[in-house]
Write a protein that holds these residues in place. Sequence first.
Motif, PDB file in Angstrom:
ATOM      1  N   GLY A  12       2.782  17.035  -7.471  1.00  0.00           N
ATOM      2  CA  GLY A  12       1.854  18.148  -7.681  1.00  0.00           C
ATOM      3  C   GLY A  12       1.358  18.263  -9.090  1.00  0.00           C
ATOM      4  N   GLY A  14       2.564  18.428 -12.142  1.00  0.00           N
ATOM      5  CA  GLY A  14       2.904  17.409 -13.126  1.00  0.00           C
ATOM      6  C   GLY A  14       3.074  17.920 -14.548  1.00  0.00           C
ATOM      7  N   ASN A  16       5.899  18.800 -16.004  1.00  0.00           N
ATOM      8  CA  ASN A  16       7.037  18.090 -16.610  1.00  0.00           C
ATOM      9  C   ASN A  16       6.660  16.652 -16.952  1.00  0.00           C
ATOM     10  OD1 ASN A  16       9.658  19.682 -16.830  1.00  0.00           O
ATOM     11  ND2 ASN A  16       8.905  20.289 -14.806  1.00  0.00           N
ATOM     12  N   MET A  17       5.897  16.026 -16.061  1.00  0.00           N
ATOM     13  CA  MET A  17       5.379  14.684 -16.360  1.00  0.00           C
ATOM     14  C   MET A  17       4.616  14.686 -17.677  1.00  0.00           C
ATOM     15  SD  MET A  17       2.109  12.922 -14.632  1.00  0.00           S
ATOM     16  CE  MET A  17       1.179  13.973 -15.762  1.00  0.00           C
ATOM     17  N   GLY A  90       9.231  16.995 -10.055  1.00  0.00           N
ATOM     18  CA  GLY A  90       8.534  17.724  -9.007  1.00  0.00           C
ATOM     19  C   GLY A  90       8.121  16.810  -7.872  1.00  0.00           C
TER      20      GLY A  90
HETATM   21  C1  GRF Z   1       9.637  22.114 -11.637  1.00  0.00           C
HETATM   22  O1  GRF Z   1      10.045  23.446 -11.622  1.00  0.00           O
HETATM   23  C2  GRF Z   1      10.822  21.202 -11.423  1.00  0.00           C
HETATM   24  O2  GRF Z   1      12.007  21.701 -11.955  1.00  0.00           O
HETATM   25  C3  GRF Z   1      10.922  21.150  -9.933  1.00  0.00           C
HETATM   26  O3  GRF Z   1       9.588  21.160  -9.477  1.00  0.00           O
HETATM   27  C4  GRF Z   1       8.747  21.773 -10.445  1.00  0.00           C
HETATM   28  C5  GRF Z   1       7.696  20.765 -10.793  1.00  0.00           C
HETATM   29  O4  GRF Z   1       6.697  21.292 -11.637  1.00  0.00           O
HETATM   30  N1  GRF Z   1      11.701  20.011  -9.503  1.00  0.00           N
HETATM   31  P1  GRF Z   1       5.694  20.295 -12.359  1.00  0.00           P
HETATM   32  O5  GRF Z   1       4.999  19.493 -11.274  1.00  0.00           O
HETATM   33  O6  GRF Z   1       6.480  19.428 -13.291  1.00  0.00           O
HETATM   34  O7  GRF Z   1       4.731  21.184 -13.088  1.00  0.00           O
END
Ligand code: GRF
Length: 218
Positions: A12, A14, A16-17, A90
């Motif tokens: 989605g 991303g 954290n990416m 995610g």
């Molecule tokens: C984050 O809260 C992560 O901890 C969980 O899914 C979410 C992903 O968010 N596993 P994003 O796609 O990184 O914005």
Amino acid sequence: MARLRLAILISGRGSNMRALIGGCREGLIDAEVALVLSNKAEAAGLRHAAGAGIATKVIPHGDFPDRVSFDGAIDRALTTAGADFVCLAGFMRLLTPGFIAKWRDRMINIHPSLLPAFPGLDTHRRVLEAGAKITGCTVHFVRFETDTGPIIAQAAVPVLPGDDETSLADRVLAAEHRLYPMALSLVAEGRVRIEGERAVIEGLSADGGEALLINPGG
Ligand code: GRF
């Protein structure tokens, strides 16, 4: 230790990416992002990765008859890209035991709670229902059970009066963006050793000077 070649798996937004790509670009993480892979073509994170000049690939899970064949396609894509380490960020598909075994100790995940509390989905809703006063996020190596595995680092986040799922998720996400690059940098530096089912970090000062816990408000 050779420089890690990362594959980041998303489904989605991303964010954290993006934090991991930024950490590599800024030199915090001694690694290179070889591939961003998504099971969903519409994942917003794909556009950001492509814009950053990173190879992207979509492998729609619906194209495969079962999880084993889907995971086989992911594995082949990782090998083709020359990736030797996987960051789940995610990625909303359950991985099969064969895939997890193959990438054992070379695959990490971030989960938005202080594991082993609140594994699984709807984390923030369950934290609020339980009346927990502190929550947070965890970066861990991936094992067969969902959201289990040796814990590399955690950040603590207060649950505030009046929080709803959205406000709590936002505060935890801000901590995730700090924690995930920091945890990955330790792995990339070869400072994380797995002993039994615990991750031991080399070279931490005994007084916690380089704390792996990011404290509330810290
Ligand atoms: C984050 O809260 C992560 O901890 C969980 O899914 C979410 C992903 O968010 N596993 P994003 O796609 O990184 O914005």
